[in-house]
Design a protein around this motif. Structure first.
Motif, PDB file in Angstrom:
ATOM      1  N   GLU A  14       0.830  -1.211   0.000  1.00  0.00           N
ATOM      2  CA  GLU A  14       0.000   0.000   0.000  1.00  0.00           C
ATOM      3  C   GLU A  14       0.862   1.258   0.000  1.00  0.00           C
ATOM      4  OE1 GLU A  14      -2.550   2.256   3.428  1.00  0.00           O
ATOM      5  OE2 GLU A  14      -2.955   0.111   3.171  1.00  0.00           O
ATOM      6  N   LEU A  15       1.998   1.198   0.716  1.00  0.00           N
ATOM      7  CA  LEU A  15       2.882   2.357   0.816  1.00  0.00           C
ATOM      8  C   LEU A  15       3.894   2.432  -0.324  1.00  0.00           C
ATOM      9  CD1 LEU A  15       3.612   2.205   4.651  1.00  0.00           C
ATOM     10  CD2 LEU A  15       2.068   3.784   3.466  1.00  0.00           C
ATOM     11  N   GLY A  16       3.902   1.420  -1.193  1.00  0.00           N
ATOM     12  CA  GLY A  16       4.836   1.408  -2.305  1.00  0.00           C
ATOM     13  C   GLY A  16       6.247   1.034  -1.920  1.00  0.00           C
ATOM     14  N   LEU A  17       6.391   0.257  -0.835  1.00  0.00           N
ATOM     15  CA  LEU A  17       7.706  -0.138  -0.353  1.00  0.00           C
ATOM     16  C   LEU A  17       8.002  -1.586  -0.714  1.00  0.00           C
ATOM     17  CD1 LEU A  17       7.522   1.430   3.224  1.00  0.00           C
ATOM     18  CD2 LEU A  17       9.005   2.194   1.353  1.00  0.00           C
ATOM     19  N   PRO A  18       9.231  -1.915  -1.116  1.00  0.00           N
ATOM     20  CA  PRO A  18       9.600  -3.308  -1.378  1.00  0.00           C
ATOM     21  C   PRO A  18       9.704  -4.078  -0.066  1.00  0.00           C
ATOM     22  CG  PRO A  18      11.522  -1.905  -1.548  1.00  0.00           C
ATOM     23  CD  PRO A  18      10.349  -0.982  -1.357  1.00  0.00           C
ATOM     24  N   VAL A  19       9.622  -5.400  -0.168  1.00  0.00           N
ATOM     25  CA  VAL A  19       9.675  -6.250   1.028  1.00  0.00           C
ATOM     26  C   VAL A  19      10.811  -7.243   0.920  1.00  0.00           C
ATOM     27  CG1 VAL A  19       7.205  -6.017   1.431  1.00  0.00           C
ATOM     28  CG2 VAL A  19       8.052  -7.978   0.109  1.00  0.00           C
ATOM     29  N   LYS A  20      11.235  -7.745   2.092  1.00  0.00           N
ATOM     30  CA  LYS A  20      12.222  -8.810   2.204  1.00  0.00           C
ATOM     31  C   LYS A  20      11.847  -9.597   3.455  1.00  0.00           C
ATOM     32  CE  LYS A  20      16.304  -6.781   2.761  1.00  0.00           C
ATOM     33  NZ  LYS A  20      16.740  -6.981   1.381  1.00  0.00           N
ATOM     34  N   LEU A  21      12.437 -10.767   3.671  1.00  0.00           N
ATOM     35  CA  LEU A  21      11.943 -11.603   4.761  1.00  0.00           C
ATOM     36  C   LEU A  21      13.013 -12.524   5.321  1.00  0.00           C
ATOM     37  CD1 LEU A  21       9.321 -12.363   6.319  1.00  0.00           C
ATOM     38  CD2 LEU A  21       8.975 -14.176   4.633  1.00  0.00           C
ATOM     39  N   HIS A  22      13.093 -12.580   6.677  1.00  0.00           N
ATOM     40  CA  HIS A  22      13.814 -13.646   7.364  1.00  0.00           C
ATOM     41  C   HIS A  22      12.937 -14.895   7.235  1.00  0.00           C
ATOM     42  CE1 HIS A  22      15.623 -10.108   9.212  1.00  0.00           C
ATOM     43  NE2 HIS A  22      16.423 -10.831   9.965  1.00  0.00           N
ATOM     44  N   ALA A  23      13.399 -15.880   6.513  1.00  0.00           N
ATOM     45  CA  ALA A  23      12.542 -17.028   6.204  1.00  0.00           C
ATOM     46  C   ALA A  23      13.289 -18.349   6.338  1.00  0.00           C
ATOM     47  CB  ALA A  23      12.004 -16.907   4.774  1.00  0.00           C
ATOM     48  N   GLU A  24      12.587 -19.346   6.869  1.00  0.00           N
ATOM     49  CA  GLU A  24      13.108 -20.716   6.923  1.00  0.00           C
ATOM     50  C   GLU A  24      14.483 -20.816   7.576  1.00  0.00           C
ATOM     51  OE1 GLU A  24       9.831 -21.190   5.857  1.00  0.00           O
ATOM     52  OE2 GLU A  24      10.517 -20.705   3.853  1.00  0.00           O
ATOM     53  N   GLN A  25      14.695 -20.066   8.657  1.00  0.00           N
ATOM     54  CA  GLN A  25      15.963 -20.182   9.369  1.00  0.00           C
ATOM     55  C   GLN A  25      16.004 -21.408  10.271  1.00  0.00           C
ATOM     56  OE1 GLN A  25      16.929 -17.002  12.106  1.00  0.00           O
ATOM     57  NE2 GLN A  25      18.999 -17.791  12.480  1.00  0.00           N
ATOM     58  N   LEU A  26      14.922 -21.649  10.991  1.00  0.00           N
ATOM     59  CA  LEU A  26      14.890 -22.727  11.987  1.00  0.00           C
ATOM     60  C   LEU A  26      13.944 -23.854  11.606  1.00  0.00           C
ATOM     61  CD1 LEU A  26      14.679 -20.410  15.139  1.00  0.00           C
ATOM     62  CD2 LEU A  26      16.747 -21.400  14.112  1.00  0.00           C
ATOM     63  N   SER A  27      13.051 -23.598  10.668  1.00  0.00           N
ATOM     64  CA  SER A  27      12.065 -24.584  10.235  1.00  0.00           C
ATOM     65  C   SER A  27      11.463 -24.084   8.934  1.00  0.00           C
ATOM     66  CB  SER A  27      10.970 -24.752  11.298  1.00  0.00           C
ATOM     67  OG  SER A  27      10.278 -23.527  11.485  1.00  0.00           O
ATOM     68  N   ASN A  28      10.616 -24.882   8.336  1.00  0.00           N
ATOM     69  CA  ASN A  28       9.950 -24.456   7.110  1.00  0.00           C
ATOM     70  C   ASN A  28       8.467 -24.291   7.394  1.00  0.00           C
ATOM     71  OD1 ASN A  28       8.587 -24.410   4.523  1.00  0.00           O
ATOM     72  ND2 ASN A  28      10.512 -25.059   3.604  1.00  0.00           N
ATOM     73  N   ILE A  29       8.035 -23.031   7.508  1.00  0.00           N
ATOM     74  CA  ILE A  29       6.614 -22.770   7.759  1.00  0.00           C
ATOM     75  C   ILE A  29       5.976 -21.949   6.637  1.00  0.00           C
ATOM     76  CG2 ILE A  29       6.924 -22.926  10.259  1.00  0.00           C
ATOM     77  CD1 ILE A  29       6.547 -19.862  10.374  1.00  0.00           C
ATOM     78  N   ALA A  57      14.908 -13.263   0.270  1.00  0.00           N
ATOM     79  CA  ALA A  57      14.541 -14.163   1.361  1.00  0.00           C
ATOM     80  C   ALA A  57      15.854 -14.525   2.031  1.00  0.00           C
ATOM     81  CB  ALA A  57      13.828 -15.407   0.840  1.00  0.00           C
ATOM     82  N   ASP A  58      15.943 -14.286   3.331  1.00  0.00           N
ATOM     83  CA  ASP A  58      17.227 -14.340   4.035  1.00  0.00           C
ATOM     84  C   ASP A  58      17.263 -15.499   5.037  1.00  0.00           C
ATOM     85  OD1 ASP A  58      16.770 -11.840   2.826  1.00  0.00           O
ATOM     86  OD2 ASP A  58      18.244 -10.871   4.097  1.00  0.00           O
ATOM     87  N   HIS A  59      18.419 -16.103   5.180  1.00  0.00           N
ATOM     88  CA  HIS A  59      18.694 -17.313   5.979  1.00  0.00           C
ATOM     89  C   HIS A  59      18.419 -18.542   5.124  1.00  0.00           C
ATOM     90  CE1 HIS A  59      19.669 -15.513   9.834  1.00  0.00           C
ATOM     91  NE2 HIS A  59      18.610 -14.736   9.721  1.00  0.00           N
ATOM     92  N   VAL A  60      17.149 -18.891   4.953  1.00  0.00           N
ATOM     93  CA  VAL A  60      16.650 -19.955   4.048  1.00  0.00           C
ATOM     94  C   VAL A  60      17.338 -21.316   4.221  1.00  0.00           C
ATOM     95  CG1 VAL A  60      15.695 -18.385   2.329  1.00  0.00           C
ATOM     96  CG2 VAL A  60      18.085 -19.055   2.106  1.00  0.00           C
ATOM     97  N   GLU A  61      17.796 -21.633   5.429  1.00  0.00           N
ATOM     98  CA  GLU A  61      18.420 -22.937   5.648  1.00  0.00           C
ATOM     99  C   GLU A  61      17.461 -24.090   5.379  1.00  0.00           C
ATOM    100  OE1 GLU A  61      19.068 -20.274   7.485  1.00  0.00           O
ATOM    101  OE2 GLU A  61      21.070 -20.356   8.392  1.00  0.00           O
ATOM    102  N   TYR A  62      16.172 -23.896   5.707  1.00  0.00           N
ATOM    103  CA  TYR A  62      15.194 -24.974   5.563  1.00  0.00           C
ATOM    104  C   TYR A  62      14.356 -24.838   4.291  1.00  0.00           C
ATOM    105  CZ  TYR A  62      16.319 -26.848  10.158  1.00  0.00           C
ATOM    106  OH  TYR A  62      16.974 -27.438  11.232  1.00  0.00           O
ATOM    107  N   ALA A  63      14.785 -24.006   3.366  1.00  0.00           N
ATOM    108  CA  ALA A  63      14.091 -23.895   2.088  1.00  0.00           C
ATOM    109  C   ALA A  63      14.258 -25.185   1.291  1.00  0.00           C
ATOM    110  CB  ALA A  63      14.623 -22.712   1.298  1.00  0.00           C
TER     111      ALA A  63
END
Length: 391
Positions: free
Chosen positions: A220-235, A249-255
């Motif tokens: 809505e604000l026109g801002l890009p996104v990024k994410l801490h994802a799948e560091q400890l599990s895959n949800i 997508a950052d960490h992504v050990e469990y991707a």
């Protein structure tokens, strides 16, 4: 020396005009129009794009040395995070207490010392996250401090609003997102303090549905996104990041390989953070082969933070990405230049090419592999930031 994967040019020349690269190529081919430019010889030293640390948390109060001891005594990262709270405990919320208590001046002083360590290793761009406030005033304070770093040092700083970093002790996650996180993001954006929006999608933090609400506000604000994802599990964090066309997508050990396919289709960068993997003694490495197979760009960052990655060296992160995750030195250098720029949504840095901003690192080295090879070795000779020699 071409064809090695680095795109090296022997006996090269780089013409810089104002803040940008005007020309680059073999010195013997230097166009006549640059003949009158002042010249500086580098005695055969290696020149690379300025390094980019695309994932840091260098604005914070206190430290978590006691948490380091707790891990050595057998506590897991998740157990420490769930304990949280007081200074004797651990986890993100312990840093929240220290950051809330610290003045803006104190936070800036300590952040500048951390930025100086990165600058001393050839870093010319740093991403800095909020996320240790979990209240309006502290989140805004952190972002103001992050902006102030670039005003006091010759380095480019991009900010990420990480309001959805942890569940505060005083309220449940949904109430926090509705009453604190989203209104604070709105205000931070109005004040020009935010370049991107991040979140921590994990069992100990926020669910994909909760993060999606934050991302909807970012869109809505026109801002890009990024994410801490799948560091400890895959949800499902990586799939969520891909669905929103996240920068990274950052960490992504469990991707998984399916996650890698989704990232590739979305054009999302996988940011590898070996410092956290090492510090919390993880055993599940990111699926590097799947990222290669699917064509997912891989970046490398320090994740410098007081708890899970107290790593203040991007050169060491490059070495770790090779030794722990199996990247090649070519991939590690691309991960801290070209792909790191992409992870921040930047198109004017990360390579040495006409029209690019003249952010360069000059090394006492001949072979780019030396940058990933050394452990505790800093071969930096000098930095050039926006066309000017910088300390």
């Amino acid at each position: 020396m071409t064809g090695s994967g680095y795109g090296l040019i022997s006996d090269a020349a780089i013409a810089i005009q104002d803040a940008s690269v005007a020309w680059v190529g073999p010195r013997s081919n230097l166009p006549a129009e640059y003949a009158d430019f002042s010249r500086r010889g580098l005695d055969g030293r290696l020149v690379t794009p300025g390094l980019i640390d695309c994932h840091t948390h260098i604005v914070h109060g206190g430290n978590r040395a006691r948490e380091f001891e707790m891990r050595l005594e057998g506590a897991s990262y998740e157990e420490i995070a769930r304990a949280g709270g007081g200074r004797a405990g651990g986890g993100i919320v312990s840093t929240v207490s220290a950051t809330r208590e610290a003045s803006e001046e104190t936070l800036l002083k300590t952040a500048l010392s951390r930025a100086d360590a990165l600058i001393a290793e050839g870093v010319t761009t740093i991403e800095v996250k909020s996320g240790y406030g979990l209240d309006r005033d502290t989140e805004l304070k952190m972002l103001r401090v992050a902006r102030a770093i670039a005003a006091q040092r010759p380095v480019r700083v991009l900010t990420s609003f990480l309001g959805a970093h942890a569940k505060p002790k005083e309220m449940d996650a949904d109430t926090y997102i509705d009453t604190i996180c989203l209104p604070t993001l709105q205000e931070a954006h109005a004040e020009g303090l935010v370049d991107a929006v991040d979140g921590f999608c994990e069992g100990i933090a926020f669910s994909p549905d909760q993060i999606a609400r934050v991302f909807d506000k970012a869109v809505e604000l026109g801002l890009p996104v990024k994410l801490h994802a799948e560091q400890l599990s895959n949800i499902g964090g990586t799939a969520l990041a891909a669905r929103y066309g996240a920068l990274s997508a950052d960490h992504v050990e469990y991707a998984t390989e399916t996650d890698a396919e989704a990232l590739a289709q979305a054009g999302t960068v996988a940011v590898l953070l070996p410092g956290a993997y090492y510090a919390i003694n993880e055993t599940q490495a990111p699926p590097v082969d799947a990222f290669r197979k699917c064509g997912v760009p891989m970046a490398v960052g320090t994740d410098w933070n007081p708890g899970s990655s107290p790593l203040g060296s991007l050169l060491l992160a490059m070495n770790m990405s090779c030794t722990l995750f199996g990247l090649t030195p070519v991939e590690a250098l691309a991960g801290t230049t070209r792909n790191a720029a992409r992870a921040l949504g930047l198109s004017d840095v990360g390579t040495i090419a006409p029209g690019q901003r003249a952010d360069l690192a000059v090394w006492n080295a001949a072979d780019p592999a030396e940058l990933s090879y050394g452990i505790g070795i800093n071969p930096l000779y000098s930095r050039i930031v926006a066309g000017r020699e910088a300390p």
